[in-house]
Enzyme design. Structure first.
Site, short mmCIF file in Angstrom:
data_model
loop_
_atom_site.label_atom_id
_atom_site.label_comp_id
_atom_site.label_asym_id
_atom_site.label_seq_id
_atom_site.Cartn_x
_atom_site.Cartn_y
_atom_site.Cartn_z
N CYS A 129 -83.33 8.69 -65.12
CA CYS A 129 -83.32 8.64 -66.68
C CYS A 129 -82.24 9.38 -67.22
O CYS A 129 -81.95 10.64 -66.82
CB CYS A 129 -84.81 8.66 -67.24
N CYS A 137 -83.44 13.40 -67.60
CA CYS A 137 -83.05 13.88 -65.98
C CYS A 137 -81.94 14.18 -65.95
O CYS A 137 -81.62 15.04 -65.25
CB CYS A 137 -83.97 13.29 -65.05
N CYS A 155 -87.91 6.07 -64.09
CA CYS A 155 -87.09 7.05 -63.54
C CYS A 155 -87.53 7.28 -61.88
O CYS A 155 -88.46 7.63 -61.78
CB CYS A 155 -87.05 8.15 -64.30
N ASP A 214 -137.82 46.67 -67.66
CA ASP A 214 -138.66 46.13 -67.03
C ASP A 214 -139.57 44.82 -68.17
O ASP A 214 -139.52 45.45 -69.42
CB ASP A 214 -139.61 46.89 -66.16
#
Length: 528
Positions: free
Chosen positions: A21, A24, A108, A343
């Site tokens: 593509c 790219c 692509c 406690d």
């Protein structure tokens, strides 16, 4: 302005003809400025096709016979060495649109569609709709993406192809010369997200939007690496597959070029379908609320008291506070911590005990000081067993101040003590004169099931006695944090030495214990 030049044309044509593509192609041509990537995909495709057909950039080689013909670049690669060496042959390299297999419908072969439809406005709008429907409150965000690991294999294959062709021209292309896919994707999508949601992208934001991509069709692209380098692909916790991006990159860094080419096509094959979106998730980093609590009940544990799956008491300090915070902050869960603990039968008086609550994945995070004050009031009105003060939003780092106090600070207690022998006031007065008494305490029997056996030295800084009657007196103590007060009184069968019983030569026991103060100067006191 179109970013490619005549110098890029050979690489651009090569990649385009094999199904890569435009974006790219920009990456492999080293286009490292943002603007070109941001144009709509169709527009980029048209510009690229025009660029590759432009007559002014044609590569001309003269051929007497046959006349000019249009050929694909890869055909040129196969036959260019057989052309006349006298420089008079002429062939025009022009990609005819009718012969070009790379169109807007093609996926692509490198990014598998990531830089095609998944960074266009239409997809970003879908993500933003999911974000807005999530119900999170945010003023900025960080956007993260997870790509299929096989993209690294495909990019490696394309790189080897381009590198080989550039080598024929005495040019080089390093892996680092290629713009990273994730970088290019962010360049395109960040401005679109900001525009659509009306908030900035900020890498430090606590609100994260993440998109996870997958590509089932090519999932086996990585498998040959696993066979060659099994040591790179070891099972890890919380990972569904051994083929993670990091593992794949590690293997790619090891494999020789010739071995890679034998196992994987260069260029990579074109897929039939684009990536799929596995998930779009929104999450907010934890926020922290701190304060001090007073505990007025002698029948209330600090945290839920559950033994062998059975609940012993109906509530706890943790729940009485956190339940309200969970509701208001719309959080998924919480983690409670405090500066020490008392406690179940011990009260916490005075200024209270510092605590902090981590609220996990809260949907609401912005509160005014007045709203926090009203939240504190709501908690206090909901129960007469506890009270909260100095409630405030704090940072994760600030909680460290509370933890420092657990061992380093002092605590003050009030204990009602019984003795088996008759005592007079003068029998207890000597305790008032004892300062900084060091005692050795083995882990008490009552907590040995959940704490390791150890011998701890603690300091009783001071004591003050108030005589009650022949068998009772009240003892006020200031001690090092972490001292077991009950055991200091009765001795725990000789596991704490010295103790009140041994000092007075009596059998002593503790009937009531109150925490009067926890001397940790955090969180900051607030005005009522």
């Amino acid at each position: 302005m179109f970013p490619l030049t005549k110098e890029n044309k050979h690489v651009a044509q090569l990649l385009f003809s094999t199904g890569t593509c435009p974006r790219c192609i920009f990456r492999f041509c080293g286009v490292d400025f943002h603007a070109p990537y941001k144009h709509p995909y169709e527009e980029l495709l048209n510009h690229l096709q025009k660029f590759l057909k432009a007559e002014k950039d044609e590569l001309i080689l003269e051929v007497p016979n046959p006349p000019l013909k249009k050929i694909r670049l890869q055909e040129l690669e196969d036959g260019i060495d057989n052309l006349s060496q006298n420089g008079e042959s002429e062939i025009s390299i022009i990609e005819d649109a009718s012969h070009n297999s790379n169109s807007s419908a093609n996926v692509c072969n490198v990014c598998l569609g990531i830089l095609q439809e998944f960074c266009e406005k239409e997809f970003i709008k879908k993500v933003c709709q999911k974000v807005e429907a999530s119900g999170f409150e945010f003023t900025n965000l960080v956007f993260s993406v997870s790509f299929p690991p096989q993209l690294s294999v495909r990019e490696h294959a394309a790189w080897l192809l381009v590198k080989q062709e550039m080598g024929k021209q005495s040019l080089s292309l390093g892996r680092n010369d290629i713009v990273q896919l994730k970088e290019a994707y962010k360049w395109i999508t960040y401005p679109l997200f900001s525009e659509e949601l009306g908030v900035p992208i900020d890498g430090k934001s606590l609100f994260e939007v993440s998109v996870v991509f997958a590509h089932p069709e090519t999932v086996e692209d990585c498998h040959f690496l696993g066979a060659i380098f099994p040591d790179c692909f070891k099972p890890a916790k919380n990972k569904q597959s051994v083929f993670t991006r990091m593992a794949v990159m590690k293997a790619l860094n090891k494999i020789k070029e010739e071995d890679f080419r034998k196992q994987f096509p260069c260029p990579p094959n074109s897929p039939k379908a684009v990536c799929t979106v596995l998930e779009i998730e929104c999450a907010h980093g934890a926020v922290f609320v701190a304060g001090r609590y007073n505990k007025y009940s002698r029948n209330l544990p600090q945290t839920p008291w559950i033994i062998d799956g059975e609940r012993k008491l109906e509530s706890s300090v943790e729940e009485l506070i956190s339940d309200h915070l969970l509701t208001v902050f719309k959080a998924e869960s919480f983690n409670f911590s405090s500066s020490g603990r008392e406690d179940v039968d011990v009260r916490t008086l005075g200024n209270g005990r510092p605590f902090a609550i981590e609220l996990v994945n809260p949907h609401r995070v912005h509160f005014t000081s007045q709203e926090i004050k009203e939240l504190q009031q709501k908690i206090n009105e909901s129960s007469n067993k506890i009270q909260v003060r100095d409630l405030q939003l704090v940072t994760r780092e600030a909680i460290g101040h509370m933890k420092e106090g657990e061992e380093e600070k002092t605590k003050t207690y009030s204990a009602l003590i019984w003795t088996n022998k008759v005592i007079q006031k003068k029998d207890i007065e000597f305790l008032n004169d004892i300062k900084d008494l060091k005692i050795d305490q083995k882990t008490p029997l009552r907590v040995l099931h959940r704490r390791p056996l150890a011998l701890r030295t603690r300091v009783i800084h001071s004591m003050e006695t108030h005589y009650a009657d022949e068998h009772h007196f009240r003892l006020y103590l200031k001690t090092q944090a972490g001292t077991y007060i009950k055991e200091f009184v009765h001795g725990d069968f000789g596991r704490t030495k010295p103790n009140i019983g041994s000092l007075m030569n009596v059998t002593a026991d503790i009937l009531e214990l109150d925490v009067e103060s926890v001397d940790v100067d955090w969180p900051p006191a607030l005005d009522d």
